[in-house]
Design an enzyme around this catalytic site. Structure first.
Site, PDB file in Angstrom:
ATOM      1  CE1 TYR A   1      71.747  51.105  69.735  1.00  0.00           C
ATOM      2  CE2 TYR A   1      69.241  51.189  68.386  1.00  0.00           C
ATOM      3  CZ  TYR A   1      70.631  51.073  69.066  1.00  0.00           C
ATOM      4  OH  TYR A   1      71.622  51.311  66.923  1.00  0.00           O
TER       5      TYR A   1
ATOM      6  CB  SER B   1      72.348  52.142  59.408  1.00  0.00           C
ATOM      7  OG  SER B   1      73.090  51.372  60.063  1.00  0.00           O
TER       8      SER B   1
ATOM      9  CD  GLN C   1      76.405  53.497  58.164  1.00  0.00           C
ATOM     10  OE1 GLN C   1      75.678  52.585  58.514  1.00  0.00           O
ATOM     11  NE2 GLN C   1      77.562  52.871  58.654  1.00  0.00           N
TER      12      GLN C   1
ATOM     13  CE1 TYR D   1      78.997  52.670  61.999  1.00  0.00           C
ATOM     14  CE2 TYR D   1      77.451  51.093  61.634  1.00  0.00           C
ATOM     15  CZ  TYR D   1      77.521  51.971  61.875  1.00  0.00           C
ATOM     16  OH  TYR D   1      77.592  53.401  62.874  1.00  0.00           O
TER      17      TYR D   1
ATOM     18  CB  THR E   1      80.242  55.537  59.544  1.00  0.00           C
ATOM     19  OG1 THR E   1      78.702  55.682  58.888  1.00  0.00           O
ATOM     20  CG2 THR E   1      80.270  55.639  61.050  1.00  0.00           C
TER      21      THR E   1
ATOM     22  NE  ARG F   1      73.988  53.417  73.000  1.00  0.00           N
ATOM     23  CZ  ARG F   1      75.165  53.436  71.839  1.00  0.00           C
ATOM     24  NH1 ARG F   1      75.781  53.669  71.070  1.00  0.00           N
ATOM     25  NH2 ARG F   1      74.988  51.722  70.749  1.00  0.00           N
TER      26      ARG F   1
ATOM     27  CE  LYS G   1      76.302  59.603  60.373  1.00  0.00           C
ATOM     28  NZ  LYS G   1      76.553  58.164  62.104  1.00  0.00           N
TER      29      LYS G   1
ATOM     30  CG  HIS H   1      78.033  57.717  65.265  1.00  0.00           C
ATOM     31  ND1 HIS H   1      78.648  56.988  64.775  1.00  0.00           N
ATOM     32  CD2 HIS H   1      76.812  57.474  66.376  1.00  0.00           C
ATOM     33  CE1 HIS H   1      78.157  55.447  64.376  1.00  0.00           C
ATOM     34  NE2 HIS H   1      77.622  55.892  64.935  1.00  0.00           N
TER      35      HIS H   1
ATOM     36  NE  ARG I   1      73.601  55.641  68.782  1.00  0.00           N
ATOM     37  CZ  ARG I   1      73.283  55.598  69.404  1.00  0.00           C
ATOM     38  NH1 ARG I   1      72.257  56.558  70.297  1.00  0.00           N
ATOM     39  NH2 ARG I   1      72.728  54.342  69.836  1.00  0.00           N
TER      40      ARG I   1
HETATM   41  C1  LIG Z   1      69.926  54.844  67.613  1.00  0.00           C
HETATM   42  C2  LIG Z   1      70.663  55.118  67.141  1.00  0.00           C
HETATM   43  C3  LIG Z   1      71.893  54.227  65.746  1.00  0.00           C
HETATM   44  C4  LIG Z   1      72.870  55.134  65.417  1.00  0.00           C
HETATM   45  N1  LIG Z   1      73.119  53.915  63.739  1.00  0.00           N
HETATM   46  C5  LIG Z   1      73.856  54.689  63.423  1.00  0.00           C
HETATM   47  C6  LIG Z   1      74.714  53.191  62.157  1.00  0.00           C
HETATM   48  O1  LIG Z   1      74.394  52.365  62.109  1.00  0.00           O
HETATM   49  N2  LIG Z   1      75.512  54.365  61.117  1.00  0.00           N
HETATM   50  C7  LIG Z   1      75.988  55.613  61.154  1.00  0.00           C
HETATM   51  O2  LIG Z   1      76.463  55.768  60.956  1.00  0.00           O
HETATM   52  N3  LIG Z   1      76.008  56.540  62.231  1.00  0.00           N
HETATM   53  C8  LIG Z   1      75.016  56.156  62.976  1.00  0.00           C
HETATM   54  N4  LIG Z   1      73.870  56.433  64.140  1.00  0.00           N
HETATM   55  C9  LIG Z   1      74.257  58.725  64.022  1.00  0.00           C
HETATM   56  C10 LIG Z   1      73.580  58.604  63.164  1.00  0.00           C
HETATM   57  O3  LIG Z   1      73.718  58.835  61.702  1.00  0.00           O
HETATM   58  C11 LIG Z   1      74.096  60.918  63.598  1.00  0.00           C
HETATM   59  O4  LIG Z   1      75.145  60.846  62.985  1.00  0.00           O
HETATM   60  C12 LIG Z   1      72.852  61.056  64.546  1.00  0.00           C
HETATM   61  O5  LIG Z   1      72.217  60.877  64.960  1.00  0.00           O
HETATM   62  C13 LIG Z   1      73.028  62.303  65.041  1.00  0.00           C
HETATM   63  O6  LIG Z   1      72.133  62.932  65.963  1.00  0.00           O
HETATM   64  P1  LIG Z   1      71.187  63.236  66.093  1.00  0.00           P
HETATM   65  O7  LIG Z   1      70.305  62.324  66.928  1.00  0.00           O
HETATM   66  O8  LIG Z   1      70.935  64.364  67.688  1.00  0.00           O
HETATM   67  O9  LIG Z   1      70.910  64.233  65.192  1.00  0.00           O
HETATM   68  C14 LIG Z   1      72.870  56.007  65.231  1.00  0.00           C
HETATM   69  C15 LIG Z   1      72.437  57.132  66.208  1.00  0.00           C
HETATM   70  C16 LIG Z   1      71.141  56.469  66.835  1.00  0.00           C
HETATM   71  C17 LIG Z   1      70.828  57.862  67.441  1.00  0.00           C
END
Ligand SMILES: Cc1cc2nc3c(=O)[nH]c(=O)nc-3n(C[C@H](O)[C@H](O)[C@H](O)COP(=O)(O)O)c2cc1C
Length: 387
Positions: free
Chosen positions: A25, A107, A128, A130, A156, A165, A252, A276, A279
């Site tokens: 994940y 989050s 953060q 949503y 966000t 994914r 964001k 993100h 993702r």
């Molecule tokens: C497992 C996972 C869950 C995430 N969940 C959220 C989330 O709940 N809210 C959000 O704004 N971004 C979420 N993100 C994005 C992160 O805030 C961030 O933008 C991202 O991890 C940055 O990239 P990096 O992992 O390469 O540093 C998530 C990222 C990952 C890897």
């Protein structure tokens, strides 16, 4: 304790100690994962200028992000389900960040609730948001963040529609969760993870269960979550949320110059150049490629921060040199958390700090605030010629 010298060491331990479905994940991007990969590989294309014979005593990485003091310009990004990577993961990460002197962002989709994290920390953290369809939930969660004295709202913008994914679908990490037999067998081998999980009450989405109307159990939680991300989010709604919140606002998920100008116009205190972590929109450009055009587009109207692909202190330094005032790490601290809990998050921050400090010195700069464009060598075609 194993010798940890870089973020990759933590990643290897995270993979070994955490159930596969949660490691996957974290370690995955949307569809072909092109953007996920390029977020990291594009940082490697940027080189550093070695400088010598400059007095390097008394260096400092301390600075400010949105006017708040930070020991280094690095924040922990919001990561959903952090409390599944390790029991009470959000509390552990928040404590590590607080001790280090950097912001922690909780989050909306965290396992530990705002109130739980506030109970276990002494300094304000960031929250953060949503945007959900349920207006009552939205107003209520903003009030809860205020009551917990969160010192910034990170809104966000890039996940109102969910990217796909492949690994999550194959592992059954979907709504409602349907783990495959292989995943259940794998889970039973992660005994330390399991023992810690048995000892915590934080096992579901803490910000949602008991707070959204009709969501009292896992079944109702899953159907609520599946329907709630509001695809109608637009700039007017962002303005209304800014008014409701009334405090520092960070937007964001901005990856486009035009959107960056709109974000500055609505009065954001900062924007995060982000895809993100690869993702969401596969095929989007990496964040580091979009950083300079966005910095140019907004001028000094708002602070520009960045995330996606940061795996070292050198990456942070490169981003600072190219105009960012702050960088967020997502996976880099989750690897630490999955590897060694709170100590692992601290280790991730220490690794990044040391890399940043040494690199800064070898580039001939004593203070992070003196790091400028002269420190980096960027290929002429780095931004690319796209039409
Ligand atoms: C497992 C996972 C869950 C995430 N969940 C959220 C989330 O709940 N809210 C959000 O704004 N971004 C979420 N993100 C994005 C992160 O805030 C961030 O933008 C991202 O991890 C940055 O990239 P990096 O992992 O390469 O540093 C998530 C990222 C990952 C890897």
């Amino acid at each position: 304790m194993p010798v940890i010298t870089n973020i990759d060491d933590l990643k290897r331990l995270h993979k070994k100690r955490t159930p596969k479905m949660f490691y996957d994940y974290c370690e995955s991007g949307a569809w072909t994962e092109q953007t996920f990969r390029e977020n990291v590989s594009d940082f490697d294309k940027i080189r550093l200028r070695q400088r010598v014979a400059v007095d390097m005593e008394g260096r400092s990485t301390a600075t400010k992000m949105i006017g708040q003091d930070v020991a280094m310009p690095v924040a922990l990004a919001p990561v959903g389900l952090t409390g599944m990577q390790r029991a009470d993961g959000e509390i552990k990460a928040a404590k590590a960040a607080e001790k280090f002197g950097v912001p922690f962002t909780l989050s909306t989709m965290s396992i530990c609730s705002i109130e739980e994290v506030a109970k276990h920390t002494t300094k304000p953290f960031w929250f953060q948001l949503y945007v959900m369809r349920d207006q009552q939930f939205l107003e209520n969660i903003i009030e809860r963040a205020k009551k917990a004295k969160c010192s910034a709202l990170v809104l966000t913008l890039d996940l109102q529609i969910l990217g796909q994914r492949h690994k999550d679908l194959k592992n059954g990490l979907v709504v409602p969760i349907k783990p495959k037999l292989g995943n259940l067998l794998n889970l039973s081998t992660k005994w330390q993870w399991g023992l810690e999980m048995l000892q915590t009450k934080n096992k579901s989405f803490g910000n949602i269960v008991g707070h959204a109307k009709g969501v009292n159990n896992l079944g109702s939680l899953f159907s609520w979550t599946a329907e709630q991300f509001d695809p109608r989010l637009d700039w007017d709604k962002i303005k209304r949320i800014k008014e409701m919140w009334g405090g520092p606002l960070i937007l964001k998920g901005v990856l486009d110059e035009e959107d960056a100008r709109r974000a500055a116009d609505v009065g954001a205190d900062a924007i995060i150049v982000s895809n993100h972590g690869g993702r969401q929109l596969d095929g989007a450009l990496s964040s580091i490629r979009m950083l300079e055009p966005i910095v140019k587009a907004v001028g000094d109207q708002t602070e520009v921060h960045i995330d996606s692909g940061i795996r070292s202190g050198q990456d942070v330094l490169k981003a600072m040199a190219m105009g960012a005032k702050g960088a967020y790490i997502g996976r880099a601290y989750i690897y630490g958390l999955g590897a060694m809990g709170e100590a692992g998050v601290t280790k991730a921050l220490e690794v990044i700090h040391k890399e940043m400090d040494i690199t800064m010195a070898l580039c001939g700069r004593k203070h992070i605030e003196d790091v400028d464009r002269d420190v980096v060598l960027v290929p002429e075609d780095f931004e690319g010629r796209w039409a």
